[in-house]
Motif scaffolding. Structure first.
Motif, short mmCIF file in Angstrom:
data_model
loop_
_atom_site.label_atom_id
_atom_site.label_comp_id
_atom_site.label_asym_id
_atom_site.label_seq_id
_atom_site.Cartn_x
_atom_site.Cartn_y
_atom_site.Cartn_z
N LEU A 61 22.73 72.83 38.17
CA LEU A 61 22.27 74.14 37.70
C LEU A 61 22.48 75.21 38.77
O LEU A 61 23.00 76.30 38.50
CB LEU A 61 20.79 74.05 37.32
CG LEU A 61 20.24 75.18 36.46
CD1 LEU A 61 20.97 75.24 35.12
CD2 LEU A 61 18.74 75.01 36.25
N LEU A 62 22.10 74.87 40.02
CA LEU A 62 22.29 75.81 41.13
C LEU A 62 23.77 76.14 41.31
O LEU A 62 24.16 77.30 41.46
CB LEU A 62 21.74 75.21 42.42
CG LEU A 62 20.23 75.32 42.65
CD1 LEU A 62 19.86 74.73 44.00
CD2 LEU A 62 19.80 76.79 42.57
N LEU A 81 30.98 72.62 33.45
CA LEU A 81 31.08 71.32 32.78
C LEU A 81 31.25 70.20 33.79
O LEU A 81 30.63 69.14 33.68
CB LEU A 81 32.24 71.32 31.79
CG LEU A 81 32.00 72.08 30.47
CD1 LEU A 81 33.27 72.09 29.64
CD2 LEU A 81 30.87 71.43 29.68
N MET A 82 32.11 70.42 34.80
CA MET A 82 32.35 69.36 35.79
C MET A 82 31.09 69.06 36.59
O MET A 82 30.82 67.91 36.91
CB MET A 82 33.47 69.78 36.73
CG MET A 82 34.85 69.72 36.11
SD MET A 82 36.02 70.19 37.37
CE MET A 82 37.33 70.83 36.41
N LEU A 83 30.33 70.09 36.94
CA LEU A 83 29.11 69.87 37.72
C LEU A 83 28.10 69.05 36.90
O LEU A 83 27.46 68.14 37.43
CB LEU A 83 28.49 71.20 38.16
CG LEU A 83 29.25 71.93 39.26
CD1 LEU A 83 28.58 73.27 39.58
CD2 LEU A 83 29.35 71.08 40.53
N PHE A 84 27.97 69.37 35.61
CA PHE A 84 27.04 68.60 34.79
C PHE A 84 27.56 67.20 34.51
O PHE A 84 26.78 66.26 34.34
CB PHE A 84 26.66 69.35 33.52
CG PHE A 84 25.56 70.35 33.77
CD1 PHE A 84 24.24 69.93 33.77
CD2 PHE A 84 25.84 71.67 34.06
CE1 PHE A 84 23.22 70.83 34.05
CE2 PHE A 84 24.83 72.58 34.33
CZ PHE A 84 23.51 72.15 34.32
N LEU A 90 26.34 65.71 26.03
CA LEU A 90 27.45 66.56 25.57
C LEU A 90 28.14 67.23 26.77
O LEU A 90 29.37 67.29 26.84
CB LEU A 90 26.91 67.61 24.62
CG LEU A 90 27.88 68.14 23.58
CD1 LEU A 90 28.30 67.03 22.62
CD2 LEU A 90 27.25 69.29 22.81
N LEU A 91 27.33 67.76 27.70
CA LEU A 91 27.89 68.39 28.90
C LEU A 91 28.67 67.36 29.71
O LEU A 91 29.74 67.64 30.24
CB LEU A 91 26.78 69.00 29.75
CG LEU A 91 26.11 70.25 29.20
CD1 LEU A 91 24.88 70.61 30.03
CD2 LEU A 91 27.07 71.42 29.17
N PHE A 92 28.11 66.14 29.80
CA PHE A 92 28.78 65.06 30.53
C PHE A 92 30.14 64.77 29.91
O PHE A 92 31.15 64.70 30.62
CB PHE A 92 27.91 63.79 30.51
CG PHE A 92 28.67 62.53 30.78
CD1 PHE A 92 29.11 62.24 32.06
CD2 PHE A 92 28.97 61.63 29.76
CE1 PHE A 92 29.83 61.08 32.32
CE2 PHE A 92 29.69 60.48 30.00
CZ PHE A 92 30.12 60.20 31.29
N SER A 93 30.19 64.62 28.58
CA SER A 93 31.47 64.24 27.99
C SER A 93 32.44 65.42 27.97
O SER A 93 33.65 65.22 28.17
CB SER A 93 31.28 63.62 26.60
OG SER A 93 30.75 64.55 25.73
N GLY A 94 31.93 66.63 27.80
CA GLY A 94 32.81 67.80 27.92
C GLY A 94 33.41 67.90 29.30
O GLY A 94 34.61 68.14 29.47
N GLY A 95 32.59 67.68 30.31
CA GLY A 95 33.07 67.70 31.69
C GLY A 95 34.06 66.59 31.95
O GLY A 95 35.03 66.76 32.70
N GLY A 96 33.83 65.43 31.34
CA GLY A 96 34.75 64.31 31.50
C GLY A 96 36.12 64.65 30.95
O GLY A 96 37.14 64.33 31.56
N VAL A 97 36.15 65.32 29.79
CA VAL A 97 37.43 65.70 29.18
C VAL A 97 38.17 66.72 30.07
O VAL A 97 39.33 66.52 30.41
CB VAL A 97 37.22 66.28 27.77
CG1 VAL A 97 38.52 66.84 27.22
CG2 VAL A 97 36.66 65.23 26.83
N GLU A 138 18.31 65.19 26.31
CA GLU A 138 19.26 64.11 26.54
C GLU A 138 20.60 64.30 25.81
O GLU A 138 21.66 64.17 26.43
CB GLU A 138 18.61 62.77 26.19
CG GLU A 138 19.21 61.55 26.85
CD GLU A 138 19.12 61.53 28.37
OE1 GLU A 138 18.10 61.96 28.91
OE2 GLU A 138 20.09 61.07 29.00
N PRO A 139 20.59 64.64 24.49
CA PRO A 139 21.89 64.82 23.82
C PRO A 139 22.71 65.98 24.41
O PRO A 139 23.94 65.89 24.47
CB PRO A 139 21.51 65.14 22.36
CG PRO A 139 20.09 64.83 22.22
CD PRO A 139 19.47 64.79 23.57
#
Lengths: 155, 114
Positions: free
Chosen positions: B101-102, B67-70, B12-19, B7-8
């Motif tokens: 992932l794909l 990052l954007m995909l996650f 992290l991937l979510f917020s990195g992708g958001g940035v 989950e963490p």
């Protein structure tokens, strides 16, 4: 995962239409679809550029079709919503400390062999940047990155 | 248990992708989604090819796209869950993160073989 079996108040699937703030929240969440769309769009373009000039031209013809243009106009609106809301949320999600911050000693309880004992730790205190400064610096970053990409592509 | 450890990282991937989406996507959509297809600006093909072929561009593209995909996967998972009140948690998570992932693997192959 064993969730306790408790009563759950049924929520309508259209709960987000009830209030303007709920609706904005859902719009913001939906922006992720366009983030994924444009990631895929970019990779389609990169593959076309990598192949040949003719396949890049095919890509351009496809990208200029009315359906794709409409999707990208909608995508731009959602992505601007994403950018604006993301920048507003950043100072709420993290503490950004400026030059006025300093290290301070603090104690923290740690678990040693099943017993909680106090231990020394260092934390940063003070110098928290106001939300407006954090938001402004993100817009500055957006400007720099945008100008660099435009220069790189169009020079 | 695995879910709790993941989950963490997913967050992290979510917020990195958001940035990166917030900072990089507006200009990219304006340029490649609208201005170039509509013919408002017409960069030379050879120049674009040179930019895209550079190893640094490929590395940046890989980072941005993954990052954007996650980011999408994490947020869309909760959109389905909370927004549409779909309660089948495992299939939704598999669909979202599996898709990301794909897509990431495909992107890796693309930037390596460009």
């Amino acid at each position: 995962m064993s969730a306790p079996i408790t009563y759950r108040q049924p929520v309508s699937r259209l709960w987000w239409l009830r209030k303007r703030t709920y609706f904005l929240f859902v719009l913001r969440e939906l922006s992720s679809i366009f983030v994924a769309w444009f990631a895929v769009f970019l990779m389609i373009m990169v593959v076309a550029i990598g192949r040949s000039e003719a396949s890049y031209q095919n890509f351009l013809n496809w990208a200029a079709s009315p359906v794709v243009i409409v999707i990208n106009v909608v995508a731009l609106a959602f992505l601007i919503l994403h950018t604006v809301t993301w920048f507003v949320l950043t100072p709420q999600a993290m503490v950004v400390r400026g030059p006025g911050s300093r290290r301070a000693l603090a104690t923290k309880e740690v678990n040693v062999a099943g017993r909680w004992v106090p231990a020394a730790t260092a934390v940063r205190v003070g110098g928290r940047l106001p939300a407006a400064a954090v938001i402004a610096s993100q817009y500055a970053g957006l400007l720099v990155v945008s100008a660099f990409i435009a220069w790189l592509v169009l020079r | 248990m695995t879910k709790r450890h993941l989950e963490p990282i997913l967050w992290l991937l979510f917020s990195g992708g958001g940035v990166v989406a917030a900072v990089f996507l507006p200009i990219l959509v304006v340029l490649f989604g609208l201005a170039i297809p509509l013919g408002l600006v017409q960069p030379d093909y050879n120049h674009l090819h040179a930019v895209v072929s550079h190893w640094l561009t490929r590395l940046v593209l890989l980072g941005l796209v993954v990052l954007m995909l996650f980011h999408w996967a994490h947020r869309f998972r909760y959109t389905l869950h909370d927004g549409l009140q779909l309660r089948s948690e495992v299939p939704i998570a598999v669909l979202c993160y599996g898709g990301a992932l794909l897509g990431s693997l495909a992107t890796l192959v693309i930037v390596l073989t460009l």
